[in-house]
Write a protein that holds these residues in place. Structure first.
Motif, PDB file in Angstrom:
ATOM      1  N   GLY A 253       0.819  -1.212   0.000  1.00 56.62           N
ATOM      2  CA  GLY A 253       0.000   0.000   0.000  1.00 56.62           C
ATOM      3  C   GLY A 253       0.849   1.257   0.000  1.00 56.62           C
ATOM      4  N   THR A 256       2.297   1.993  -3.452  1.00 58.34           N
ATOM      5  CA  THR A 256       1.340   2.623  -4.362  1.00 58.34           C
ATOM      6  C   THR A 256       1.212   4.111  -4.069  1.00 58.34           C
ATOM      7  OG1 THR A 256       0.125   0.544  -4.452  1.00 58.34           O
ATOM      8  CG2 THR A 256      -1.013   2.508  -5.259  1.00 58.34           C
ATOM      9  N   VAL A 259       4.274   5.889  -5.426  1.00 57.93           N
ATOM     10  CA  VAL A 259       4.228   6.108  -6.878  1.00 57.93           C
ATOM     11  C   VAL A 259       3.346   7.306  -7.204  1.00 57.93           C
ATOM     12  CG1 VAL A 259       3.470   5.146  -9.079  1.00 57.93           C
ATOM     13  CG2 VAL A 259       4.719   3.708  -7.462  1.00 57.93           C
ATOM     14  N   VAL A 399      -4.801   1.690  -1.852  1.00 56.49           N
ATOM     15  CA  VAL A 399      -4.310   1.655  -3.238  1.00 56.49           C
ATOM     16  C   VAL A 399      -5.330   2.278  -4.182  1.00 56.49           C
ATOM     17  CG1 VAL A 399      -3.749   0.116  -5.153  1.00 56.49           C
ATOM     18  CG2 VAL A 399      -2.801  -0.338  -2.891  1.00 56.49           C
ATOM     19  N   VAL A 403      -4.709   5.855  -6.260  1.00 52.77           N
ATOM     20  CA  VAL A 403      -4.658   5.866  -7.725  1.00 52.77           C
ATOM     21  C   VAL A 403      -5.784   6.718  -8.302  1.00 52.77           C
ATOM     22  CG1 VAL A 403      -4.868   4.445  -9.795  1.00 52.77           C
ATOM     23  CG2 VAL A 403      -3.485   3.645  -7.864  1.00 52.77           C
ATOM     24  N   SER A 417      -6.458   8.859   0.931  1.00 52.04           N
ATOM     25  CA  SER A 417      -6.421   7.397   0.971  1.00 52.04           C
ATOM     26  C   SER A 417      -6.282   6.871   2.391  1.00 52.04           C
ATOM     27  CB  SER A 417      -5.270   6.876   0.103  1.00 52.04           C
ATOM     28  OG  SER A 417      -4.007   7.276   0.626  1.00 52.04           O
TER      29      SER A 417
END
Length: 507
Positions: A253, A256, A259, A399, A403, A417
């Motif tokens: 997690g 992600t 990123v 995640v 995203v 998140s």
């Protein structure tokens, strides 16, 4: 020292027991805070962002190793609880061999994977060089971290929770002094910050070994104890691997999220890094409360006191919510000022972004407080499925939100998140605990004194709402002359030595 949680007002017992756990958690967070403040103020925002860009990758690899070595101490706790001193020493030997093997694999492989992993995480080019240096030095010194954690775990496994805290505090103090020296006068940059942590932990390992040699005879391994069997190694791996994999699930997690942050640029990474350091200190209190609840429930469950469990968890939930509201209000009010300690006054945009993250997290801490208490209660009752499921739910929620919302709303979407992941876990935890709460209402109460138990906290790295830990509660076999050759006299010596050591430590 083992602590009885089966008498006294539940809320008071839980609160007092959580204090040393809180101190340990805060001290762990101070490692990262010291690095971040010195790096951010001395080297600038990009250097701070470079350190932050390595966080999720290092947590994936080092977190697995940390959870693994913490699990190796569980058989030690079980053997000590059973009064089998020979098995304690053999368990320490088996755990040491496995920790050494894991150290070799990590030290040889992780530095080679550093740059490809940072590229795969889409680390901004301007951060790449410093990020590679910081991560590679940290991985090369991973053995110090692993053995420091393993030694702390086995000392806690024989009921001494204070000595590991002393050495952890010492390591933190050394780290603060060394990072100031190596980044400042020595001018070694982010590599100096990583080296400071490695050296401080290595020194603490040596001091810890000397303490065990002098003061803890029950943990001193003899020559014949090193001849461990495959079955003993397999048992340690059986208990250690699940805790390592738990850390890996958490790390996916964070990868992600990393990123998504990297796509937003260096300022977003720096803002998240600075805010996460402040956030970690606040969350440490809630984490400690959750672990204290887990131990409280474990002892009272073993002692046949479902009434204390019901009242204790209810009181702890309200206590956690109240503390969460106070912490959230403090971060909302003073978050920007705290972030400036890391980046100074010149990075106004970074401060604004970090303050927004602290405000969002702070406003939803009450969810995290409920999460920690209810998850700890279920773990203390011996339930493993629901706590694991909630961890997976958090993973998918974090995640997905990072995203989707990150793509739509940028930095704020990524930050959102966290509370969304907490909400997803709480939605499952509340009905699960209420079901257990109702079953406890009909459970018989045991009025007689329970069999003595030793709650062992095996604590590892933390991220978000997840804590890599285990609570091991084992009945202590009270030996008699008919149980073992030599009766009480044979087993009394090592336990008496531990008692003398504990008294010296208190002085």
């Amino acid at each position: 020292m083992s602590t009885a949680l089966t008498a006294g007002h539940p809320w008071r017992v839980i609160a007092l027991f959580s204090v040393p756990l809180l101190i340990g958690n805060v001290v762990q967070q101070l490692y990262q805070v010291a690095d971040a403040i010195v790096v951010g103020r001395q080297l600038g925002v990009d250097a701070l962002a470079a350190v932050g860009a390595t966080g999720s990758m290092m947590f994936l690899l080092l977190g697995f190793a940390w959870g693994l070595t913490s699990g190796f101490a569980i058989p030690t706790a079980q053997a000590f609880g059973a009064g089998d001193i020979t098995a304690v020493r053999r368990s320490v030997a088996a755990g040491t061999l496995l920790t050494a093997a894991c150290t070799v694999l990590l030290t040889m492989g992780a530095p080679l994977l550093t740059e490809p992993m940072l590229v795969a995480l889409r680390t901004p080019p301007e951060l790449m060089d410093d990020a590679v240096v910081f991560a590679q030095i940290s991985f090369l010194g991973a053995g110090a971290m692993m053995f420091f954690n393993y030694l702390s775990a086995v000392i806690r496994a024989i009921g001494d929770s204070r000595t590991p805290l002393v050495f952890l505090t010492l390591a933190c103090a050394l780290n603060v002094g060394l990072v100031i020296l190596m980044v400042g006068p020595f001018g070694w940059g982010v590599g100096g910050a990583a080296l400071a942590t490695v050296v401080s932990q290595a020194i603490s390992v040596l001091l810890c070994l000397e303490f065990v040699r002098r003061r803890m005879p029950v943990l001193r391994v003899r020559r014949e104890d090193w001849r461990v069997t495959r079955a003993e190694l397999a048992e340690h791996l059986r208990l250690g691997l699940p805790m390592g994999f738990q850390a890996s699930i958490i790390a996916i997690g964070t990868l992600t999220v990393q990123v998504a942050l990297n796509d937003l640029g260096a300022e977003a990474v720096a803002a998240y890094t600075a805010a996460a350091r402040v956030d970690g200190l606040a969350v440490a209190l809630l984490q400690s409360l959750g672990l204290a609840v887990s131990m409280f429930v474990a002892q009272n469950h073993g002692g046949g006191r479902p009434d204390r469990i019901r009242s204790g968890v209810t009181q702890a939930t309200w206590m956690s919510v109240a503390v969460s509201i106070v912490l959230g209000a403090l971060l909302i009010a003073f978050g920007a000022a705290l972030v400036r300690l890391f980046v100074g006054d010149e990075s106004a945009h970074v401060v604004d972004l970090a303050a927004q993250m602290l405000a969002i997290n702070g406003a939803t801490y009450w969810l995290l407080g409920i999460l920690f208490v209810l998850r700890g209660a279920l773990q203390g009752l011996g339930h493993t499925l629901i706590p694991t499921v909630t961890g997976v739910i958090e993973l998918f929620m974090r995640v997905g939100a990072a995203v989707v919302l990150g793509g739509l709303f940028g930095f704020i979407g990524v930050v959102a998140s966290n509370p969304l992941a907490w909400l997803g876990a709480v939605v499952v935890l509340v009905p699960a605990y209420l079901h257990a709460h109702r079953r406890l209402a009909s459970a018989p109460i045991t009025p007689s004194a329970p069999t003595p138990t030793t709650p062992i906290a095996v604590i590892g790295p933390t991220d978000g709402s997840m804590v890599v830990d285990a609570v091991v509660t084992q009945p202590i076999v009270l030996p008699t002359g008919t149980q073992t050759p030599g009766g009480l006299r044979r087993l009394r010596r090592p336990f008496a030595a531990v008692a003398r050591t504990s008294r010296r430590t208190r002085r």
